[in-house]
Design a protein around this motif. Structure first.
Motif, short mmCIF file in Angstrom:
data_model
loop_
_atom_site.label_atom_id
_atom_site.label_comp_id
_atom_site.label_asym_id
_atom_site.label_seq_id
_atom_site.Cartn_x
_atom_site.Cartn_y
_atom_site.Cartn_z
N VAL A 102 0.85 -1.19 0.00
CA VAL A 102 0.00 0.00 0.00
C VAL A 102 0.89 1.24 0.00
N ILE A 104 -0.47 4.44 -0.81
CA ILE A 104 -1.29 5.64 -0.63
C ILE A 104 -2.02 5.55 0.69
N CYS A 254 -7.33 0.83 -6.38
CA CYS A 254 -6.22 -0.05 -6.74
C CYS A 254 -5.36 0.56 -7.84
N ASN A 257 -3.20 3.28 -6.28
CA ASN A 257 -2.12 2.68 -5.50
C ASN A 257 -1.02 2.13 -6.42
N PRO A 267 -4.67 -2.63 -1.67
CA PRO A 267 -5.78 -2.07 -0.88
C PRO A 267 -6.87 -3.09 -0.55
#
Length: 389
Positions: A102, A104, A254, A257, A267
């Motif tokens: 991940v 973000i 997604c 990210n 995510p």
């Protein structure tokens, strides 16, 4: 040649001679006052027989403005009693459940950060979202005539349930989740039509797809999508559009990210880890006593309304009947979500949407002498539970 028409004179107006008064105005007033004081049953008979029927207060017939003012007052109480300092443990647990890829900030954590940076502005925004959720829910019940009588009672009942269950720390995310659920239920009801309802179906599915990103514990509410498609008799084309709407928010997250350098499915993996982290029924066992009582009373009253509806299910039209059945399913799935390991105190606000739609069934089919004291008792209990949490 026709003779000229002559005007017809009106007969002279007869006037009656003025009646001779035998007593002065003060004497007549004192005589009437003596009659009232001598008869103790006068006021009771006047209240029972002389007051017109529309002037007698009926809680199910209250206008829109008192309903909105009650909702606004209860929303203010809900946000005044919220404590933003309680968000630290829940945020730390969510950050620990994040996957490695991940890159973000998750949407729920972004709302928590905004709440910590601008506490006053986020409280005002949360209050606005709760007002929108309550008004959307109440307008849906009025527009589709869900009950045997036209009533605005769903609007203040939303505020009563939201104030009684309350929000402890993450009030912005909780208010946003309640508003998304109210908009999803409204658009699902709008999609129940004779022709195609692509726009309403897509919007309802899109709001439902956004819900787990704002409140991860609300992920079981995604089960309401196939229930709505089957219950409202949507076609395969509309089912494909609804599937695209519910997948779109997760696909966009997604993609963002992945563009930031993370893994594409990270995510979704984080969301799955968060759902299984913890113990089932942990929320219900850790609630303070006022919130446990408020949740129990809300569930019992909703079950009573559910039974009243099922005993006379054909007392309303086709669309109201299917909408109430869909709301019953939403109520049961929301209870299931609150029993999940990922449920927190702030997820209790999700219960306000199905409860506000179901509870007016109980009030409409109850006698006025019982409905008014019950309504006032619920308002007092909700305010007491909010201040005692």
């Amino acid at each position: 040649q026709r003779p000229a028409r002559q005007g017809i004179r009106a007969p002279p107006r007869r006037t009656r001679p003025p009646k001779a008064r035998t007593e002065t105005d003060f004497q007549a007033w004192s005589t009437n006052l003596r009659i009232i004081t001598d008869d103790p049953s006068f006021l009771r008979n006047f209240a029972l027989h002389s007051i017109p029927q529309p002037m007698k207060f009926d809680i199910t017939r209250q206008p829109l403005i008192p309903s909105f003012l009650t909702l606004a007052a209860l929303v203010v109480v809900t946000l005044v009693t919220a404590d933003p300092t309680v968000t630290a443990p829940a945020t730390a647990g969510e950050e620990a459940a994040l996957a490695e890829g991940v890159a973000i900030r998750m949407p729920h954590l972004l709302l928590v950060d905004a709440q910590a940076s601008w506490p006053t502005g986020t409280k005002l925004l949360a209050g606005l979202l709760l007002l929108v959720a309550g008004m959307v829910t109440g307008r849906m019940t009025i527009r589709y005539n869900l009950y045997s009588a036209a009533t605005c009672l769903a609007i203040p009942l939303f505020g009563i349930v939201a104030c009684g269950l309350g929000t402890r720390g993450e009030y912005l995310a909780a208010a946003g989740a309640a508003a998304l659920l109210a908009l999803a239920v409204k658009n699902f009801g709008r999609s129940f039509c004779n022709g195609y309802g692509f726009d309403a179906t897509f919007r309802a599915a899109f709001y439902l797809g956004l819900l787990p990103l704002i409140a991860p514990a609300a992920t079981p509410l995604l089960l309401m999508l196939p229930v709505a498609l089957v219950l409202f008799r949507r076609t395969l084309r509309e089912a494909a559009v609804a599937l695209a709407g519910v997948v779109l928010p997760h696909a966009a997250l997604c993609y963002l990210n992945w563009g930031a350098g993370g893994t594409l499915a990270a995510p979704l993996e984080s969301l799955g880890r968060l759902l299984v982290a913890g113990k089932p029924l942990d929320l219900l066992l850790s609630l303070p006593l006022p919130q446990q009582i408020a949740l129990g009373v809300t569930a019992l009253l909703c079950i009573a309304a559910l039974l009243l509806f099922l005993t006379d299910i054909y007392s309303v039209g086709t669309r109201p009947r299917f909408l109430l059945v869909f709301t019953i399913c939403t109520f049961l799935v929301t209870l299931l979500a609150l029993c999940a390991p990922a449920a927190t105190r702030d997820d209790l606000l999700l219960m306000a949407v199905p409860a506000a739609v179901l509870l007016p069934v109980l009030f409409v089919r109850t006698r006025r002498a019982i409905a008014l004291p019950l309504y006032l008792l619920l308002i007092a209990g909700a305010a007491a539970a909010a201040f005692l949490q």
